[in-house]
Design a protein around this motif. Structure first.
Motif, PDB file in Angstrom:
ATOM      1  N   CYS A 153      -0.051   3.293   3.747  1.00 58.28           N
ATOM      2  CA  CYS A 153       0.229   2.729   5.073  1.00 58.28           C
ATOM      3  C   CYS A 153       1.208   1.557   5.021  1.00 58.28           C
ATOM      4  CB  CYS A 153      -1.068   2.301   5.757  1.00 58.28           C
ATOM      5  SG  CYS A 153      -1.870   0.876   5.017  1.00 58.28           S
ATOM      6  N   CYS A 209      -4.329  -0.407  -0.072  1.00 61.86           N
ATOM      7  CA  CYS A 209      -4.966  -1.544   0.596  1.00 61.86           C
ATOM      8  C   CYS A 209      -6.460  -1.351   0.745  1.00 61.86           C
ATOM      9  CB  CYS A 209      -4.307  -1.786   1.970  1.00 61.86           C
ATOM     10  SG  CYS A 209      -4.645  -0.475   3.166  1.00 61.86           S
ATOM     11  N   CYS A 262       0.840  -1.197   0.000  1.00 55.40           N
ATOM     12  CA  CYS A 262       0.000   0.000   0.000  1.00 55.40           C
ATOM     13  C   CYS A 262       0.874   1.245   0.000  1.00 55.40           C
ATOM     14  CB  CYS A 262      -0.906  -0.007   1.229  1.00 55.40           C
ATOM     15  SG  CYS A 262      -1.864   1.514   1.418  1.00 55.40           S
ATOM     16  N   CYS A 282      -7.237   4.539   2.119  1.00 54.84           N
ATOM     17  CA  CYS A 282      -5.854   4.874   1.777  1.00 54.84           C
ATOM     18  C   CYS A 282      -5.760   5.475   0.375  1.00 54.84           C
ATOM     19  CB  CYS A 282      -4.958   3.634   1.871  1.00 54.84           C
ATOM     20  SG  CYS A 282      -4.479   3.248   3.565  1.00 54.84           S
TER      21      CYS A 282
HETATM   22 ZN   LIG Z   1      -3.218   1.359   3.230  1.00 52.36          ZN
END
Ligand SMILES: [Zn+2]
Length: 65
Positions: free
Chosen positions: A39, A57, A36, A61
């Motif tokens: 994050c 993800c 991702c 996000c």
């Molecule tokens: Zn993420």
């Protein structure tokens, strides 16, 4: 004696190489993990959200609502 050990080592190395090499190619869609962009959580490429060529993800996000 040494020659036999070299052949045995070559066979073991070959089998190891074969299994390591063969593993990702058997299920490329399910096994591929992508990181991702926000994050840095690893998710499968099937579940990942692609936005502007980058993987995320979740919708949170990716900034998608
Ligand atoms: Zn993420």
């Amino acid at each position: 004696m040494l020659f036999k050990m070299l052949i045995l080592a070559a066979i073991i190395a070959g089998v190891y190489y074969f299994f390591i090499k063969a593993k990702p190619s058997t299920k490329p869609d399910e096994e591929t993990l992508v990181e991702c962009e926000k994050c840095h959580t690893f998710v499968s490429s099937k579940e990942a959200i692609i936005k502007d060529g980058k993987y995320y993800c979740s919708k949170e996000c990716a900034g998608v609502k």
